[in-house]
Write an enzyme that holds these catalytic residues in place. Structure first.
Site, PDB file in Angstrom:
ATOM      1  N   LYS A  18       0.833  -1.205   0.000  1.00 13.61           N
ATOM      2  CA  LYS A  18       0.000   0.000   0.000  1.00 13.61           C
ATOM      3  C   LYS A  18       0.868   1.257   0.000  1.00 13.61           C
ATOM      4  CE  LYS A  18      -2.917   2.711   3.140  1.00 13.61           C
ATOM      5  NZ  LYS A  18      -3.969   3.138   2.202  1.00 13.61           N
ATOM      6  N   ARG A 537      -6.059   0.253  -1.479  1.00 11.95           N
ATOM      7  CA  ARG A 537      -7.120   0.400  -0.474  1.00 11.95           C
ATOM      8  C   ARG A 537      -7.192  -0.862   0.375  1.00 11.95           C
ATOM      9  NH1 ARG A 537     -10.171   2.933   3.209  1.00 11.95           N
ATOM     10  NH2 ARG A 537     -12.368   2.402   3.144  1.00 11.95           N
ATOM     11  N   CYS A 665     -23.093   1.438  -3.463  1.00 10.18           N
ATOM     12  CA  CYS A 665     -22.097   1.586  -4.523  1.00 10.18           C
ATOM     13  C   CYS A 665     -21.738   0.210  -5.081  1.00 10.18           C
ATOM     14  CB  CYS A 665     -20.857   2.296  -4.012  1.00 10.18           C
ATOM     15  SG  CYS A 665     -20.167   1.634  -2.491  1.00 10.18           S
ATOM     16  N   GLU A 687     -23.908   4.838  -7.147  1.00  7.83           N
ATOM     17  CA  GLU A 687     -22.756   5.035  -8.040  1.00  7.83           C
ATOM     18  C   GLU A 687     -23.212   4.836  -9.476  1.00  7.83           C
ATOM     19  OE1 GLU A 687     -20.049   3.786 -10.845  1.00  7.83           O
ATOM     20  OE2 GLU A 687     -21.020   2.175  -9.742  1.00  7.83           O
ATOM     21  N   HIS A 716     -13.143   7.490  -7.171  1.00 11.23           N
ATOM     22  CA  HIS A 716     -12.012   6.570  -7.057  1.00 11.23           C
ATOM     23  C   HIS A 716     -10.852   6.956  -7.964  1.00 11.23           C
ATOM     24  CE1 HIS A 716     -15.482   4.159  -5.636  1.00 11.23           C
ATOM     25  NE2 HIS A 716     -14.624   3.886  -4.691  1.00 11.23           N
TER      26      HIS A 716
END
Length: 777
Positions: A18, A537, A665, A687, A716
């Protein structure tokens, strides 16, 4: 009896991937730095598995973003807007995020001076949930004149890398992991191909055979082909496509391990048992109901891989129960029986040994990825009655029984409240049509009211304050002041931007599930229990170990403070009971429905406390409602009934003039639209920007009666949408939904974005709403 693994967490013990990705995307480190971190993670993963006795080492379970994107770049399935003369890893990042750091003239969210505005060519590929998990994948796009060719060679490089690591372990070999061709094609989107996707199968298989041929030249013997769509109820043409497809692949000369997980094979079982494959893996937990049929129908001359170590949850395996399940298979296959986790260990945290703050009782109930590898060895010993296995079994059963009897797990007060569930009215006191007037009178909003989904950017300062507070380095009063200052800032920004309905920005929340779970009895938390959701994420799911209850109000303090800073409407923000369930590691000793009801009762009290505190617009997010659908459609009705009822249990007691919002979403609504309507939320936000409002069609066809906020830009991606693009999306919505029932909002929360792109994007959104208001008036 071999033990093997289907996949291992790729994020690193401490989320090294990450941080390396985000540093690279921000322009703070080089691609060489990123690749060096990736190599080190893979090396450590290989060593961990080899040290645990894994005999078939999975390769290509590592990905910078996700395994479906790996397959797309491997096979050359790259949309025209992202193609370049020579493939490199930045192409994959553009597909996933809409841009890469080197994109001069596009912007990289790093302050490099690039143009920060989005052109149509920069739209990222769609992202969807991986079956019924909280993991996401980048959806392949099938375009006009679609072809397939081996483009990305990282697979072969990583195979060679693993072979070097494994060369000193005579019992260990390398097993590449690929998404199977039917699953890949089934999940791909038609973006201009315009024909039956199965007509592409011959060309796709040719590309797969080229991959297999190159793997064979590297000395590979076994290849794992993941076909999780075999857990679905497939159309007959897709079901029938497996036999000729695997006949073609069998010609590669490699041994094929067909891997299924998450469900039973259902009607696909007879055909699967006759496929020209060398081995079959089944999920012995979620697919175990058909193990008896597989024992009868699958040849003992082939390998059966049995997954009885749970790859999706964190509880220790009950070895006595697992042995009872596996015994008939062991009796038939003996050495041809392999043991593995039920699915890839991607879905569980890396290492329980990192957790120093969990109490000893709870720790003893758990197993993370590294511990599950040890469980494989122990279970193999128990199943084969090896020396010392009686002691292993006795130790295991002592833990299982302790958990079964624990007073921490079972709360008589919660169980008594649940016993009175039938006394609760699940319906609002009036219909939506009757609630509209008092709500409009209370809120007095303009046409196309603008709002956001809840969270605003979690800055480094916010995170640092939270860390300092949790470490005891910042007093509680100073922490509260810091968070109130952040709320003040968010309120001021929203006033300057001109948003109609405010949110407080959620600076005090680390995660939309963890924050609530930390304040509910029956939940426990880890320090390093991270799992990948997509790309960089990562989420840290709470552990629901016992009966759930709410000791005190969780959000009222912050919502009251935020409302006191403005005359504008301030939404209260909660996470719904189904999402709280789906995004946690859930206890496995009672039905999920019961646990969800317990959460709903706790949230019901919170909703009423918010209303009593003067918060009359309350958003209860159910982002995971569709994600929880069983993979077999025949099981949907039962799930949707209790899931919708849990939401209604949460919301039904409020007054008519209190407006309930919900947010969803990553959902395809066509097949659940009746359930969405049955939730009876006054407003639903969804979304829709990536689909260019196509997802709105389900609401149009159904004649959805309540209000709806279709998302007008993709949060995003770091790209900043132009006002014109949002105007065009709103126009599409207005053509299909009565304008008096439309809201304007982003696709999702803004936690992961920076203020640099958030403020201009929201200004453009508000400008777009104003333009449409002027046109429509």
């Amino acid at each position: 009896m071999k033990i093997h693994n289907l996949g291992y967490p790729r994020i690193g013990d401490k989320r090294e991937l990450k941080f390396a990705l985000e540093s690279y995307w921000a322009g703070k480190s080089t691609l060489n730095d990123l690749e060096s971190t990736a190599r080190e993670i893979r090396y450590q993963n290989f060593q961990t598995q080899l040290n645990a006795g894994i005999e078939l080492l999975p390769v290509n379970d590592f990905a910078y973003y996700d395994q479906m994107l790996n397959m797309s770049t491997l096979l050359g399935v790259i949309p025209d807007r992202f193609k370049q003369e020579t493939y490199d890893v930045e192409t994959a990042f553009r597909m996933a995020r809409g841009r890469a750091p080197s994109d001069d003239g596009h912007g990289c969210c790093a302050g490099h001076g690039h143009n920060d505005h989005q052109s149509k060519a920069d739209y990222a590929c769609d992202m969807k949930k991986w079956f019924d998990t909280n993991y996401h994948y980048i959806v392949p796009e099938l375009n006009k004149n679609q072809t397939f060719c081996v483009t990305d060679t990282r697979l072969f490089d990583e195979v060679a890398e693993a072979q070097i690591v494994a060369k000193d372990r005579p019992s260990a070999t390398v097993k590449p992991v690929l998404i199977g061709p039917l699953t890949y094609l089934y999940l791909a989107q038609d973006k201009g191909y315009g024909q039956d996707k199965l007509t592409l199968l011959p060309d796709l298989l040719a590309a797969y055979n080229e991959v297999l041929s190159r793997l064979k030249s590297q000395g590979i013997e076994w290849v794992q082909l993941d076909e999780p769509i075999l857990g679905l109820t497939l159309p007959s043409d897709w079901q029938q496509a497996f036999e000729p497809a695997y006949t073609v692949l069998k010609n590669s000369g490699l041994k094929l391990l067909l891997t299924t997980y998450f469900e039973t094979l259902g009607d696909n079982l007879p055909q699967v048992c006759q496929l020209p494959i060398d081995g079959l893996h089944i999920d012995g937990l979620r697919g175990g109901a058909q193990l008896g049929d597989i024992v009868k129908q699958f040849s003992a001359d082939k390998v059966l891989s049995l997954g009885l170590i749970d790859g999706r949850n964190i509880w220790k395996t009950d070895f006595a129960n697992a042995k009872n399940v596996a015994q008939t298979a062991f009796d038939k296959w003996q050495d041809n029986l392999w043991l593995a986790p039920s699915c890839s260990l991607l879905h569980v945290p890396v290492d329980l040994d990192s957790e120093r703050n969990l109490d000893s009782e709870l720790r003893d109930y758990l197993a993370f990825a590294k511990q599950k590898l040890s469980e494989l060895n122990d279970f193999a010993a128990i199943l084969s009655n090896s020396s010392g296995s009686d002691l292993l079994l006795a130790i295991n059963q002592k833990t299982i029984e302790q958990r079964r009897q624990s007073k921490r797990v079972h709360n008589p007060t919660v169980q008594a409240k649940l016993a009175k569930l039938e006394s609760y009215n699940l319906e609002r006191s009036s219909s939506y049509a009757e609630r509209v007037a008092p709500q409009k009178a209370r809120f007095n909003l303009p046409l196309l009211p603008t709002t956001t989904i809840g969270s605003f950017p979690q800055t480094a300062e916010i995170r640092q304050a939270r860390r300092d507070w949790k470490k005891g380095e910042l007093s509680e009063s100073d922490y509260i002041k810091a968070m109130q200052a952040e709320i003040d800032d968010v309120v001021k920004r929203q006033e300057e931007i001109g948003i109609d309905v405010f949110v407080h920005g959620e600076p005090e929340r680390n995660d939309m599930v963890e924050y609530f779970g930390e304040q509910l009895d029956g939940y426990a938390f880890t320090q390093f229990g991270w799992v990948q959701s997509y790309g960089s994420r990562c989420v840290k799911p709470p552990i629901i170990f016992g009966d759930v209850s709410r000791p005190e109000a969780m959000t009222v303090f912050w919502s009251k403070y935020a409302q006191a800073q403005t005359d504008k409407i301030m939404k209260g923000m909660l996470t719904g009971p189904v999402t709280m369930l789906q995004w946690s590691f859930v206890r496995d000793d009672q039905p999920r429905e019961v646990t969800c009801q317990q959460i709903a009762l706790a949230l019901r009290d919170e909703v009423l406390d918010l209303e009593a505190a003067g918060i009359h617009m309350i958003q209860i997010d159910e982002a995971a409602l569709r994600e929880g659908l069983p993979l077999k459609q025949q099981d949907w009705d039962a799930y949707l009934t209790w899931a919708v009822n849990a939401f209604k249990l949460t919301t039904s007691a409020v007054q008519d003039a209190t407006q309930i919002h919900t947010h969803m979403c990553y959902s395809e609504f066509n097949d659940i639209i009746e359930a969405v309507a049955a939730m009876d939320a006054d407003v639903i936000t969804i979304e829709t920007s990536k689909s260019h409002m196509k997802l709105l069609q389900a609401f149009v066809d159904f004649e959805y009666p309540n209000e709806i906020g279709p998302g007008v830009y993709d949060i995003h991606s770091p790209n900043i949408p132009e006002t014109e693009s949002m105007v065009n999306l709103i126009r599409k919505a207005v053509k299909n939904i009565p304008v008096e029932r439309l809201w304007v909002n982003p696709d999702c929360g803004l936690k992961t974005r920076g203020w640099k792109e958030t403020e201009p994007a929201l200004r453009h959104m508000v400008d777009a709403a104003k333009i449409l208001r002027a046109e429509l008036s």
